[in-house]
Design a protein around this motif. Structure first.
Motif, PDB file in Angstrom:
ATOM      1  N   UNK A  46       0.840  -1.205   0.000  1.00  0.00           N
ATOM      2  CA  UNK A  46       0.000   0.000   0.000  1.00  0.00           C
ATOM      3  C   UNK A  46       0.876   1.257   0.000  1.00  0.00           C
ATOM      4  N   UNK A  47       1.956   1.221   0.769  1.00  0.00           N
ATOM      5  CA  UNK A  47       2.875   2.359   0.803  1.00  0.00           C
ATOM      6  C   UNK A  47       3.561   2.538  -0.550  1.00  0.00           C
ATOM      7  N   UNK A  49       3.434   5.907  -2.539  1.00  0.00           N
ATOM      8  CA  UNK A  49       4.682   6.574  -2.928  1.00  0.00           C
ATOM      9  C   UNK A  49       4.688   6.900  -4.415  1.00  0.00           C
ATOM     10  N   UNK A  50       4.170   5.975  -5.209  1.00  0.00           N
ATOM     11  CA  UNK A  50       4.070   6.227  -6.652  1.00  0.00           C
ATOM     12  C   UNK A  50       3.153   7.417  -6.920  1.00  0.00           C
ATOM     13  N   UNK A  69       2.222  17.924  -2.214  1.00  0.00           N
ATOM     14  CA  UNK A  69       1.888  16.725  -2.993  1.00  0.00           C
ATOM     15  C   UNK A  69       1.430  15.587  -2.096  1.00  0.00           C
ATOM     16  N   UNK A  70       2.082  15.434  -0.951  1.00  0.00           N
ATOM     17  CA  UNK A  70       1.716  14.377  -0.011  1.00  0.00           C
ATOM     18  C   UNK A  70       0.317  14.590   0.538  1.00  0.00           C
ATOM     19  N   UNK A  71      -0.089  15.838   0.710  1.00  0.00           N
ATOM     20  CA  UNK A  71      -1.417  16.125   1.247  1.00  0.00           C
ATOM     21  C   UNK A  71      -2.497  15.972   0.181  1.00  0.00           C
ATOM     22  N   UNK A  96      -3.180  11.852  -0.568  1.00  0.00           N
ATOM     23  CA  UNK A  96      -3.130  11.273   0.768  1.00  0.00           C
ATOM     24  C   UNK A  96      -3.443   9.776   0.720  1.00  0.00           C
ATOM     25  N   UNK A  97      -3.081   9.089   1.794  1.00  0.00           N
ATOM     26  CA  UNK A  97      -3.145   7.633   1.792  1.00  0.00           C
ATOM     27  C   UNK A  97      -4.314   7.075   2.598  1.00  0.00           C
TER      28      UNK A  97
END
Length: 207
Positions: free
Chosen positions: A33-34, A38-39, A143-145, A148-149
């Motif tokens: 999942x990570x 990450x992709x 970008x991470x926000x 989000x995961x």
């Protein structure tokens, strides 16, 4: 390489492609999942970088690397940080999830051979941001926000996208402001996040 990290790469066959290596590393260490996240962050970081004239390749690399420390379960992160010689703040001791950004920075350097200080620094503050953030810090943070995961739609996403059309700083502040309005519900307030909030608040209100 530290023995703690060496154990994580024993079953990984590395190639000449760092993104493929990260995918293999995360998958081999039971974090598919990570790897997907990450992709997604790598792609989003590249997109945001192109909007603001940052280097998309460095941004994508930072995105791929930012969560590689997910291979350490939450309850093992503080001890891992100690073994790797990472400075641990009281807030990180209290809420170990946050120290994953520092772990990822060290792992990017020691496992994947990344020497680009700006890429490493962006990875190292991608959750909290920091005062005097670089352009790449801001690109990866935003970008991470966006990518989000968690399931569903981020509750802050509309405001963040609106502010991204203005500047990276406005976009980053939109997310931090969202947290700040709910700070009483947060387990901890990381001092780097507080520093970033104060600096951006002053900077953006002075415009």
């Amino acid at each position: 390489m530290h023995l703690l990290l060496n154990k994580l790469v024993q079953q990984v066959e590395f190639t000449g492609n760092i993104e493929q290596n990260i995918q293999r590393f995360l998958t081999a260490n039971h974090c598919p999942h990570t790897a997907d996240h990450s992709r997604s962050v790598g792609a989003e970081a590249g997109r945001v970088a192109r909007i603001y004239g940052a280097d998309p390749e460095r941004a994508e690399l930072a995105g791929w690397l930012h969560d590689i420390s997910a291979v350490f379960p939450n309850e093992e992160r503080i001890e891992a940080a100690r073994q790797l010689g990472i400075d641990i703040l009281p807030e990180e001791e209290q809420f170990p999830m946050i120290i994953h950004q520092k772990l990822s920075k060290v792992m990017a350097r020691d496992i994947f051979g990344v020497q680009d200080a700006e890429v490493l620094d962006a990875v190292g503050c991608h959750t909290t941001l920091r005062a005097d953030a670089s352009q790449l810090d801001l690109v990866l943070f935003v970008a991470d926000k966006i990518a989000w995961d968690q399931q569903g739609t981020p509750p802050y996403i509309e405001e963040l996208h609106h502010n991204l059309a203005i500047s990276l700083e406005h976009a980053a502040f939109a997310y931090i402001q969202y947290l700040w309005e709910r700070k009483d519900t947060l387990k901890v307030i990381h001092p780097w996040l507080a520093d970033a909030y104060k600096q951006l608040h002053v900077q953006l209100n002075a415009e």
